[in-house]
Design a protein around this motif. Sequence first.
Motif, PDB file in Angstrom:
ATOM      1  N   GLU A   1      31.713  28.612  46.797  1.00  0.00           N
ATOM      2  CA  GLU A   1      30.924  29.617  46.060  1.00  0.00           C
ATOM      3  C   GLU A   1      30.645  29.167  44.623  1.00  0.00           C
ATOM      4  OE1 GLU A   1      34.460  30.429  46.596  1.00  0.00           O
ATOM      5  OE2 GLU A   1      34.352  29.340  44.673  1.00  0.00           O
TER       6      GLU A   1
ATOM      7  N   HIS B   1      42.143  30.190  39.334  1.00  0.00           N
ATOM      8  CA  HIS B   1      42.082  29.554  40.651  1.00  0.00           C
ATOM      9  C   HIS B   1      42.154  28.035  40.569  1.00  0.00           C
ATOM     10  CE1 HIS B   1      41.383  33.249  42.736  1.00  0.00           C
ATOM     11  NE2 HIS B   1      40.281  33.513  42.089  1.00  0.00           N
TER      12      HIS B   1
ATOM     13  N   GLY C   1      36.560  29.322  43.096  1.00  0.00           N
ATOM     14  CA  GLY C   1      36.694  30.699  42.629  1.00  0.00           C
ATOM     15  C   GLY C   1      36.170  30.897  41.219  1.00  0.00           C
TER      16      GLY C   1
ATOM     17  N   HIS D   1      42.494  38.903  42.413  1.00  0.00           N
ATOM     18  CA  HIS D   1      42.695  37.768  43.314  1.00  0.00           C
ATOM     19  C   HIS D   1      43.953  36.981  42.932  1.00  0.00           C
ATOM     20  CE1 HIS D   1      38.305  38.573  43.262  1.00  0.00           C
ATOM     21  NE2 HIS D   1      38.410  38.354  44.559  1.00  0.00           N
TER      22      HIS D   1
ATOM     23  N   PHE E   1      39.731  36.385  49.303  1.00  0.00           N
ATOM     24  CA  PHE E   1      39.891  35.129  48.566  1.00  0.00           C
ATOM     25  C   PHE E   1      41.198  35.164  47.764  1.00  0.00           C
ATOM     26  CE2 PHE E   1      39.060  32.183  45.141  1.00  0.00           C
ATOM     27  CZ  PHE E   1      38.256  31.205  45.719  1.00  0.00           C
TER      28      PHE E   1
ATOM     29  N   GLY F   1      38.769  37.433  35.938  1.00  0.00           N
ATOM     30  CA  GLY F   1      37.658  38.027  36.676  1.00  0.00           C
ATOM     31  C   GLY F   1      37.302  39.432  36.224  1.00  0.00           C
TER      32      GLY F   1
ATOM     33  N   TYR G   1      33.693  42.019  37.656  1.00  0.00           N
ATOM     34  CA  TYR G   1      32.272  41.763  37.937  1.00  0.00           C
ATOM     35  C   TYR G   1      31.407  43.009  37.876  1.00  0.00           C
ATOM     36  CZ  TYR G   1      34.770  37.648  39.012  1.00  0.00           C
ATOM     37  OH  TYR G   1      35.629  36.589  38.878  1.00  0.00           O
TER      38      TYR G   1
HETATM   39  N1  6XA Z   1      33.809  34.783  47.372  1.00  0.00           N
HETATM   40  C1  6XA Z   1      34.371  34.104  46.230  1.00  0.00           C
HETATM   41  C2  6XA Z   1      35.285  34.993  45.459  1.00  0.00           C
HETATM   42  C3  6XA Z   1      35.784  34.317  44.205  1.00  0.00           C
HETATM   43  C4  6XA Z   1      36.736  35.228  43.443  1.00  0.00           C
HETATM   44  C5  6XA Z   1      36.678  34.961  41.994  1.00  0.00           C
HETATM   45  C6  6XA Z   1      37.656  35.798  41.207  1.00  0.00           C
HETATM   46  O1  6XA Z   1      37.376  36.848  40.699  1.00  0.00           O
HETATM   47  N2  6XA Z   1      38.864  35.350  41.081  1.00  0.00           N
HETATM   48  O2  6XA Z   1      39.765  35.999  40.295  1.00  0.00           O
END
Ligand code: 6XA
Length: 343
Positions: free
Chosen positions: A117, A159, A167, A197, A225, A321, A323
């Motif tokens: 991704e 990540h 990630g 995550h 994830f 993270g 979003y």
């Molecule tokens: N489908 C990909 C998801 C990535 C997660 C990224 C994130 O927020 N990690 O903390």
Amino acid sequence: MKTIFSPLHSRRHVKTELDGGLLIEPHEKPSRAETILARVKDQALGEVLPPEEFGLEPIKRVHTADYVAFLETCWDEWVAEGKPGEAIPAVWAGRGMRHRLPKDIDGRLGYYSFAAETSISDGTFEAACASANVALTAQRLVANGERAAFALCRPPGHHAHADLFGGYCFFNNAAIAAQAFRDQGYGRVAILDVDFHHGNGTQAIFYNRNDVLTISLHGDPDLVFPHFLGFEDETGEADGEGYNLNIVYPPNTPYSIWSQGLETACQRIAEFKPDALVIALGVDTFEEDPISFFKLTSDDYLTLGQRLEQLGLPTVFTMEGGYDVDAIGVNAVNVMQGFEGKT
Ligand SMILES: NCCCCCC(=O)NO
Ligand SMILES: [Zn+2]
């Protein structure tokens, strides 16, 4: 509380994220950092400072030299191969295959990543270096006497393994800050990852060490994830046995439940008696987050900040993270304001 912010985050401006078989507008977008910055200023949280420049050495205390060199050149390699789009890994060493570094850029992208991704384009390396400098500047402020500092990092980092990106992460900002504390004589450091995550990279980096305690509260990897790490039976190995703690929760977990895990984490940290604390702060635990499934409210982040302050430790927050861009500023800054006593 001081905030460290670099406008160079905007050099990370990929246009694609592979999701559901489509190339979508990335969730990890520049407006995330700008929205948090606006809220920091709106709330007069404190001074906003640019990062100092630390070079690649502190990054290489966590990441391998070959991985750092790869990130520096991979976009140019990709372009030199005449590839029409952004650099996206698409092939990995599956079971029974060999983990050796190929010459071809497609093979190299797969060798140094664990997920597809996270596209790369021009400026990604520059932004990732700036993000690490943001974390290192916050760490230096705390080492110089600030009780806490907010590293408004973008791209995020938790990540990233020693030699893997994925990630949305390239350099593990929280791990780099923790290692900087260790290199400056702080005997024990705790990293608490409260992102939705699992902080798989952070866990992996310190997994066989007992000088850095790593704890992560997160969504069940059986369902989300990163899928292949973050289970509760992962407790560390060798000298690190007992110095990794994963606390896993199901969909729709509210703060009333999640905070029980936070309490367990705080007790473990108190037991460990660290000299410094790094909080990998993701607010994708928010009830409206588009890619997650916990149910924390904006007010819960005030409560979270209050609880973290009660640990009484010099504290660096690294932004991870989150979003829901409309809410990310309130949610992230609520943690800092809660830490400073706002109810
Ligand atoms: N489908 C990909 C998801 C990535 C997660 C990224 C994130 O927020 N990690 O903390
Ligand atoms: Zn996350």
